[in-house]
Write a protein that holds these residues in place. Structure first.
Motif, PDB file in Angstrom:
ATOM      1  N   UNK A  42      44.226  31.194  43.012  1.00 12.98           N
ATOM      2  CA  UNK A  42      44.074  31.893  41.560  1.00 12.98           C
ATOM      3  C   UNK A  42      43.192  33.032  41.430  1.00 12.98           C
ATOM      4  N   UNK A  43      42.146  32.763  42.020  1.00  6.24           N
ATOM      5  CA  UNK A  43      41.117  33.972  42.063  1.00  6.24           C
ATOM      6  C   UNK A  43      41.424  34.861  42.995  1.00  6.24           C
ATOM      7  N   UNK A  44      41.787  34.504  44.237  1.00  4.19           N
ATOM      8  CA  UNK A  44      42.279  35.418  45.247  1.00  4.19           C
ATOM      9  C   UNK A  44      43.320  36.503  44.746  1.00  4.19           C
ATOM     10  N   UNK A  45      44.428  35.972  44.054  1.00  5.56           N
ATOM     11  CA  UNK A  45      45.528  36.613  43.289  1.00  5.56           C
ATOM     12  C   UNK A  45      45.017  37.463  42.336  1.00  5.56           C
ATOM     13  N   UNK A  46      44.122  37.415  41.414  1.00  5.30           N
ATOM     14  CA  UNK A  46      43.346  38.192  40.507  1.00  5.30           C
ATOM     15  C   UNK A  46      42.632  39.318  41.059  1.00  5.30           C
ATOM     16  N   UNK A  47      42.000  38.731  42.174  1.00  3.53           N
ATOM     17  CA  UNK A  47      41.038  39.699  42.837  1.00  3.53           C
ATOM     18  C   UNK A  47      41.980  40.628  43.577  1.00  3.53           C
ATOM     19  N   UNK A  48      43.116  40.351  44.119  1.00  5.58           N
ATOM     20  CA  UNK A  48      43.891  41.347  44.930  1.00  5.58           C
ATOM     21  C   UNK A  48      44.423  42.226  43.802  1.00  5.58           C
ATOM     22  N   UNK A  49      44.621  41.840  42.724  1.00  2.00           N
ATOM     23  CA  UNK A  49      45.492  42.608  41.690  1.00  2.00           C
ATOM     24  C   UNK A  49      44.450  43.672  41.207  1.00  2.00           C
ATOM     25  N   UNK A  50      43.278  43.297  41.172  1.00  3.66           N
ATOM     26  CA  UNK A  50      42.061  44.066  40.575  1.00  3.66           C
ATOM     27  C   UNK A  50      41.532  45.013  41.536  1.00  3.66           C
ATOM     28  N   UNK A  51      42.047  44.791  42.977  1.00  2.00           N
ATOM     29  CA  UNK A  51      41.539  45.647  43.950  1.00  2.00           C
ATOM     30  C   UNK A  51      40.166  45.189  44.638  1.00  2.00           C
ATOM     31  N   UNK A  79      44.240  49.847  33.225  1.00  2.34           N
ATOM     32  CA  UNK A  79      44.136  48.952  31.904  1.00  2.34           C
ATOM     33  C   UNK A  79      44.074  47.450  32.625  1.00  2.34           C
ATOM     34  N   UNK A  80      44.055  47.079  33.909  1.00  2.00           N
ATOM     35  CA  UNK A  80      43.723  45.716  34.532  1.00  2.00           C
ATOM     36  C   UNK A  80      42.204  45.555  34.775  1.00  2.00           C
ATOM     37  N   UNK A  81      41.781  44.598  34.138  1.00  2.00           N
ATOM     38  CA  UNK A  81      40.580  44.233  34.309  1.00  2.00           C
ATOM     39  C   UNK A  81      40.232  42.811  34.768  1.00  2.00           C
ATOM     40  N   UNK A  82      39.178  42.326  35.385  1.00  2.00           N
ATOM     41  CA  UNK A  82      39.374  41.060  35.921  1.00  2.00           C
ATOM     42  C   UNK A  82      38.060  40.325  34.745  1.00  2.00           C
TER      43      UNK A  82
END
Length: 150
Positions: A42-51, A79-82
């Motif tokens: 889950x965190x890896x997915x969001x970290x990948x999207x967030x760069x 507009x994307x933030x973690x």
């Protein structure tokens, strides 16, 4: 309109593959809930999207623009933030000042007031206490604020 497209991304940490072939699409106005056990990615997915971590393969697009490999600050401008775990408030600032901290990088300054109004509608307790120091919120309220601020 499609707001986010994650297409067949794979992320590895050395020899450990944390994500393999993840694909998802989120349309404008849609809410996506990502859940799973510890270590599911889950965190890896969001970290990948967030760069924060680069995918080894696949692509990520926000509003039709490819962001794969872009710097986190460039992705945040789109507009994307973690929202990390924890409280993450500036205790000496008011709740409203905390909410406005992230608006300095926004190009669409005219929409900030409307966005604040939407946060206050979603979290009425924040509206009632907008001029109170954020450090006076309970731990759970600070976590709720942290979510609202992003």
């Amino acid at each position: 309109m499609t707001a986010l497209v994650v297409d067949d991304i794979t992320v590895s940490y050395g020899r450990l593959t944390a994500l393999r072939g993840v694909t998802l699409t989120v349309d404008e106005g849609e809410i996506l809930f990502v859940t799973g056990p510890n270590g599911a990615g889950k965190s890896t997915l969001l970290n990948a999207i967030a760069g924060v971590v680069p995918p080894g393969s696949g692509s990520i697009m926000i509003d039709g623009a490819r962001i794969t490999g872009a710097a986190p600050e460039d992705i945040a401008r789109r507009g994307f933030s973690l929202v990390p775990e924890g409280r993450n408030v500036f205790g000496a600032l008011t709740i409203e000042e905390n909410l406005k901290v992230g608006t300095g990088m926004r190009a669409d300054r005219k929409t900030i007031a409307g966005d604040l109004d939407r946060v206050y509608q979603e979290f009425p307790m924040l509206a009632e206490r907008r001029h109170s120091p954020a450090g006076m919120l309970s731990g759970g309220q600070q976590q709720c604020w942290s979510l609202a601020a992003r």
